[in-house]
Design an enzyme around this catalytic site. Structure first.
Site, PDB file in Angstrom:
ATOM      1  CB  SER A 157      -0.925   0.007   1.212  1.00  0.00           C
ATOM      2  OG  SER A 157      -1.855  -1.026   1.092  1.00  0.00           O
ATOM      3  CD  GLU A 228      10.558 -16.683  -3.613  1.00  0.00           C
ATOM      4  OE1 GLU A 228      11.364 -16.715  -2.674  1.00  0.00           O
ATOM      5  OE2 GLU A 228      10.693 -17.348  -4.651  1.00  0.00           O
ATOM      6  CB  CYS A 262      13.931 -11.327   1.672  1.00  0.00           C
ATOM      7  SG  CYS A 262      14.322 -11.355  -0.075  1.00  0.00           S
TER       8      CYS A 262
HETATM    9  P1  NAP Z   1       4.126  -7.655   4.228  1.00  0.00           P
HETATM   10  O1  NAP Z   1       3.659  -6.738   5.294  1.00  0.00           O
HETATM   11  O2  NAP Z   1       3.900  -9.090   4.390  1.00  0.00           O
HETATM   12  O3  NAP Z   1       3.476  -7.137   2.880  1.00  0.00           O
HETATM   13  C1  NAP Z   1       3.718  -7.777   1.650  1.00  0.00           C
HETATM   14  C2  NAP Z   1       2.465  -7.712   0.813  1.00  0.00           C
HETATM   15  O4  NAP Z   1       1.468  -8.535   1.425  1.00  0.00           O
HETATM   16  C3  NAP Z   1       1.859  -6.325   0.719  1.00  0.00           C
HETATM   17  O5  NAP Z   1       1.284  -6.168  -0.554  1.00  0.00           O
HETATM   18  C4  NAP Z   1       0.789  -6.338   1.802  1.00  0.00           C
HETATM   19  O6  NAP Z   1      -0.253  -5.425   1.558  1.00  0.00           O
HETATM   20  C5  NAP Z   1       0.295  -7.774   1.679  1.00  0.00           C
HETATM   21  N1  NAP Z   1      -0.306  -8.321   2.887  1.00  0.00           N
HETATM   22  C6  NAP Z   1       0.058  -8.104   4.167  1.00  0.00           C
HETATM   23  N2  NAP Z   1      -0.712  -8.840   5.000  1.00  0.00           N
HETATM   24  C7  NAP Z   1      -1.556  -9.547   4.226  1.00  0.00           C
HETATM   25  C8  NAP Z   1      -2.601 -10.492   4.490  1.00  0.00           C
HETATM   26  N3  NAP Z   1      -2.897 -10.863   5.738  1.00  0.00           N
HETATM   27  N4  NAP Z   1      -3.269 -11.000   3.458  1.00  0.00           N
HETATM   28  C9  NAP Z   1      -2.976 -10.650   2.201  1.00  0.00           C
HETATM   29  N5  NAP Z   1      -2.017  -9.768   1.872  1.00  0.00           N
HETATM   30  C10 NAP Z   1      -1.304  -9.222   2.877  1.00  0.00           C
HETATM   31  O7  NAP Z   1       5.683  -7.499   3.990  1.00  0.00           O
HETATM   32  P2  NAP Z   1       6.489  -6.169   3.747  1.00  0.00           P
HETATM   33  O8  NAP Z   1       6.709  -5.517   5.044  1.00  0.00           O
HETATM   34  O9  NAP Z   1       5.882  -5.372   2.649  1.00  0.00           O
HETATM   35  O10 NAP Z   1       7.856  -6.765   3.153  1.00  0.00           O
HETATM   36  C11 NAP Z   1       8.868  -7.196   3.956  1.00  0.00           C
HETATM   37  C12 NAP Z   1       8.865  -8.705   4.062  1.00  0.00           C
HETATM   38  O11 NAP Z   1       8.972  -9.291   2.768  1.00  0.00           O
HETATM   39  C13 NAP Z   1      10.061  -9.213   4.817  1.00  0.00           C
HETATM   40  O12 NAP Z   1       9.683 -10.259   5.663  1.00  0.00           O
HETATM   41  C14 NAP Z   1      10.971  -9.716   3.709  1.00  0.00           C
HETATM   42  O13 NAP Z   1      11.913 -10.656   4.115  1.00  0.00           O
HETATM   43  C15 NAP Z   1       9.991 -10.267   2.749  1.00  0.00           C
HETATM   44  N6  NAP Z   1      10.578 -10.390   1.409  1.00  0.00           N
HETATM   45  C16 NAP Z   1      10.840 -11.622   0.919  1.00  0.00           C
HETATM   46  C17 NAP Z   1      11.432 -11.775  -0.316  1.00  0.00           C
HETATM   47  C18 NAP Z   1      11.749 -13.130  -0.877  1.00  0.00           C
HETATM   48  O14 NAP Z   1      11.980 -13.222  -2.068  1.00  0.00           O
HETATM   49  N7  NAP Z   1      11.760 -14.182  -0.097  1.00  0.00           N
HETATM   50  C19 NAP Z   1      11.737 -10.646  -1.066  1.00  0.00           C
HETATM   51  C20 NAP Z   1      11.455  -9.402  -0.540  1.00  0.00           C
HETATM   52  C21 NAP Z   1      10.870  -9.292   0.696  1.00  0.00           C
HETATM   53  P3  NAP Z   1      -0.351  -4.028   2.365  1.00  0.00           P
HETATM   54  O15 NAP Z   1       0.868  -3.242   2.016  1.00  0.00           O
HETATM   55  O16 NAP Z   1      -1.600  -3.423   1.858  1.00  0.00           O
HETATM   56  O17 NAP Z   1      -0.392  -4.398   3.822  1.00  0.00           O
END
Ligand code: NAP
Length: 457
Positions: A157, A228, A262
């Site tokens: 968002s 991921e 990540c």
């Molecule tokens: P996040 O809070 O999980 O958000 C990621 C996405 O998921 C956003 O579009 C968010 O939407 C959505 N989301 C959150 N809660 C949800 C739910 N309950 N149901 C459906 N959608 C939901 O993560 P972030 O803070 O943006 O990103 C950081 C995380 O991503 C870290 O843990 C990082 O390690 C991980 N990451 C992993 C990789 C990989 O390749 N393994 C790469 C990059 C990042 P909203 O923004 O609207 O809440």
């Protein structure tokens, strides 16, 4: 969370957006389904020039796209421009290799002819994070579209302008209307979309809780997912390593993307023989990092993406200190506008506390002194995550042990973990499942169809 661009370097709200209404979502889902019917029948030769054109747009406008990324999530501008270039590379990689990766595979059986045939699945929902706001999307979209699927993006968002810019790239490149659509929605709308029969699969890059939630909903609907998720990557340094290179790379591996990656190295596990020297050099380098406006060329560490991330990081550091850790440099929020946190080094971490192995999303490094390879591997694996891992050693036998025994989706020897369109990317344990990139990535969202043809009578 409101859908808004807020400059993390200043706190200024740049633009706000209304979430799509239920009717608007319905229209986009129907358009995706209708487009899939015709787009899925196009040939690789027809899709290839469109994806090549997307690559050209990314390169031509990389400065504009870089600025949007930096304004919305705070990464240093030069890194944002490099991200746009990397997106061009993944578009070209799949434009050139999709046909080969998805070519029929003949298998000799008792049939006159039998083979494996790969077919696109349909509209795939991609739920994406803000930290690499272009790269995460393109590494899903390039293989998905080249395979003949259509994409629906629910981006984080706080990066709506990035989300809209990406949709425009695909439209300008000539992909049919509906082949790639951005849905400006909050995370509360994801469940309804996953329950819709027109959406056939989902991929989520983000945190563990978000992954669990999306996988649970998709599981009830028996829809394929790729996850991921987070990581707490180890970075191991053994006595035979080139120490100067290891220290330099360690600092970069921890602080890349302002520490919000990540696959950033998060736990530095160093052999006792070289520990004191490593610690001294590492702390000096972390302390010397230039913090500032991410638009400036000289800035090495910009702001964190949101005030919430600063608060979470602050709480984790305080929790570690409360359980006995010492701060060698940094350790606090920076008193200036924007979401700044000092590059921090923690030592004497109690390995029995959760903070020792949970994900720390910001420029905070934890150092561990170990007696040898046994203890190094034990601490490296003592985390619920298993995304990347790095080990520095010039001893061939040690290299083999790390490759075999580290519980991670990737092991990098004498280097830092990074992604490359030619190599698969993904994790084990709570870091998720499935793979992106390379041949493995494009085969996630296809029907692997068995074809068996008997002899004619
Ligand atoms: P996040 O809070 O999980 O958000 C990621 C996405 O998921 C956003 O579009 C968010 O939407 C959505 N989301 C959150 N809660 C949800 C739910 N309950 N149901 C459906 N959608 C939901 O993560 P972030 O803070 O943006 O990103 C950081 C995380 O991503 C870290 O843990 C990082 O390690 C991980 N990451 C992993 C990789 C990989 O390749 N393994 C790469 C990059 C990042 P909203 O923004 O609207 O809440």
């Amino acid at each position: 969370m409101a859908i808004a661009s807020i400059n993390p370097a200043t706190g200024e709200t740049l633009k706000t957006f209304n979430a799509l209404s239920a009717e608007e979502i319905e229209g986009k889902l129907q358009l995706a389904a209708d487009t899939f019917r015709t787009y899925s029948r196009t040939t690789f030769a027809e899709r290839k020039p469109l994806m090549m054109r997307a690559a050209e747009i990314l390169e031509t406008k990389k400065h504009d796209f870089g600025k949007i990324m930096t304004l919305e999530m705070g990464k240093p501008l030069k890194a944002a421009i490099a991200e746009a270039e990397k997106c061009a590379s993944v578009c070209r990689y799949y434009a050139e290799n999709a046909e080969r990766h998805l070519a029929d595979e003949i298998i000799e059986t008792n049939a006159k002819k039998s083979y494996v045939h790969f077919q696109p699945l349909g509209p795939v929902l991609a739920v994406m994070p803000w930290n690499f706001p272009f790269w995460q999307v393109f590494r899903f979209a390039a293989p998905a579209l080249m395979a003949g699927n259509v994409g629906l993006l629910k981006h984080a968002s706080n990066v709506p302008q990035c989300a809209l810019a990406i949709e425009e790239i695909f439209t300008t490149a000539g992909f049919p209307n509906g082949a790639f659509q951005t849905l400006l929605i909050g995370s509360n709308a994801v469940e309804g979309i996953l329950n819709d029969r027109r959406v056939v699969a989902a991929t989520l890059t983000g945190s563990e809780p978000a992954g669990r939630s999306v996988a649970a909903t998709a599981g009830k609907q028996i829809k394929k997912t790729v996850l991921e998720l987070g990581g707490s990557d180890p970075f191991i340094v053994m006595p035979s390593a080139n120490l100067a290179d290891a220290v330099m790379t360690a600092v970069k591996a921890r602080t890349i993307n302002n520490g919000q990656s990540c696959i950033a190295a998060k736990r530095f596990i160093v052999a006792a023989e070289i520990y004191d020297e490593f610690e001294k050099r590492f702390v000096d380098e972390m302390h010397a990092l230039r913090i500032g406006d991410p638009m400036e060329d000289s800035t090495e560490i910009g702001p964190l993406a949101t005030p919430q991330i600063v608060d979470d990081l602050d709480a984790q550091v305080k929790k570690a200190v409360a359980s006995g850790a010492r701060v060698l440099t940094g350790g606090a929020k920076i008193d200036r506008p924007g979401n700044f946190f000092e590059p921090t080094v923690l030592v004497d971490i109690d390995i029995n506390t959760p903070v020792s192995c949970e994900e720390i999303f910001g420029p905070v490094a934890m150092l561990f002194r170990v007696s040898g390879i046994e203890e190094a591997i034990e601490i490296a694996n003592a985390t619920p995550f298993g995304l990347g891992s790095a080990a520095w050693t010039n001893d061939a036998a040690e290299q083999t042990r790390f490759i075999d025994e580290l519980e991670a989706g990737a092991v990098f020897i004498n280097g830092m973990v990074s992604s490359d369109p030619r190599l698969p990317f993904g994790g084990v344990k709570n870091s998720g499942y499935g793979r992106e990139l390379a041949e493995f990535g494009i085969r996630e969202f296809v029907n692997i169809k068995t074809v068996w043809i008997g002899a004619a009578d």
